[in-house]
Design a protein around this motif. Sequence first.
Motif, short mmCIF file in Angstrom:
data_model
loop_
_atom_site.label_atom_id
_atom_site.label_comp_id
_atom_site.label_asym_id
_atom_site.label_seq_id
_atom_site.Cartn_x
_atom_site.Cartn_y
_atom_site.Cartn_z
N UNK A 1 0.64 3.63 -0.29
CA UNK A 1 -0.44 4.55 0.02
C UNK A 1 -0.96 4.27 1.42
N UNK A 2 -1.66 5.26 1.97
CA UNK A 2 -2.26 5.10 3.28
C UNK A 2 -3.37 4.04 3.22
N UNK A 3 -3.66 3.45 4.36
CA UNK A 3 -4.76 2.51 4.46
C UNK A 3 -6.05 3.17 3.98
N UNK A 4 -6.79 2.46 3.14
CA UNK A 4 -7.97 3.06 2.50
C UNK A 4 -9.03 3.48 3.52
N UNK A 5 -9.16 2.73 4.61
CA UNK A 5 -10.17 3.06 5.61
C UNK A 5 -9.76 4.29 6.40
N UNK A 6 -8.47 4.45 6.61
CA UNK A 6 -7.98 5.66 7.27
C UNK A 6 -8.27 6.88 6.40
N UNK A 7 -8.01 6.75 5.08
CA UNK A 7 -8.28 7.84 4.15
C UNK A 7 -9.77 8.18 4.14
N UNK A 8 -10.61 7.14 4.13
CA UNK A 8 -12.05 7.35 4.10
C UNK A 8 -12.52 8.13 5.33
N UNK A 9 -12.05 7.73 6.51
CA UNK A 9 -12.45 8.40 7.75
C UNK A 9 -11.95 9.84 7.78
N UNK A 10 -10.71 10.06 7.37
CA UNK A 10 -10.15 11.40 7.43
C UNK A 10 -10.81 12.34 6.41
N UNK A 11 -11.16 11.83 5.24
CA UNK A 11 -11.89 12.64 4.26
C UNK A 11 -13.26 13.02 4.81
#
Length: 255
Positions: free
Chosen positions: A112-122
């Motif tokens: 899965x993608x890095x969780x912090x990257x997902x958080x920022x993109x969401x």
Amino acid sequence: MDSKQRMVSRLIAQAGQLLLAHGAESTLVGDVSRRIGMAASMDEVEISLTANSIVVTTLYKEHCITTARKCPDKGLNMRAVTQVQRICIMMEKGILDYRMAQKKMDAISPERYNRWLVLVMIGLSCACFSRLAGGDAGVFMMTFLASSAGMLVRQELGHRHFNPLLNFAVTAFTTTLVSAQAVIYQIGAQPQLVMASSVLMLVPGFPLINSVADMVKGYIHMGVARFVMASLLTLATCLGIVAAMNVTNVFGWII
């Protein structure tokens, strides 16, 4: 020969299990599973799907084997789906036999993608929706903060394997609680847009699309099951939003 059929049956069941668990539509699950069996020289392959399990029957030289597997939902992951499809294609082209395919299937890891990257993109995606709806910089920033806070809660609850319905309800509650501050303190020209835009990340679009696709393509029971689950997720989200609105006494975007 019986040993080969058993190994191929397990391979087919594992492939279908991975596809179903990671969000593939029913037609794709059935087609890829059958293609793997036919590429491994089976005479016939039959697949039966339910909302959380798969049953595989193979026929090889008049000998029949049936096996069943449970398919717990592991979240959307198109990487795992494409890896199974790639193994299927390599078997059809003769690059892999069923033993080599089994080794590759065992090695599939749903990264899965890095969780912090997902958080920022969401956060950015929800903030962009608020901007498209006419929000200014203040609305943009508050939407980003509210949706990012909600996504952080969603990731933590998911990591701890909480029930998805509870996850969605708590995430919606947290997101609305944070976004309501924009209305309370009048941040931005249209602060009510923050409350509407920040919860868009909770729309169960993929399950709804898959449910319609399944029903159109003849998998009525699978489509209904997925539609009911998507509807329950939507209901949980609404309960979380309404609870937060009652706590803050802010009903901005629904009045």
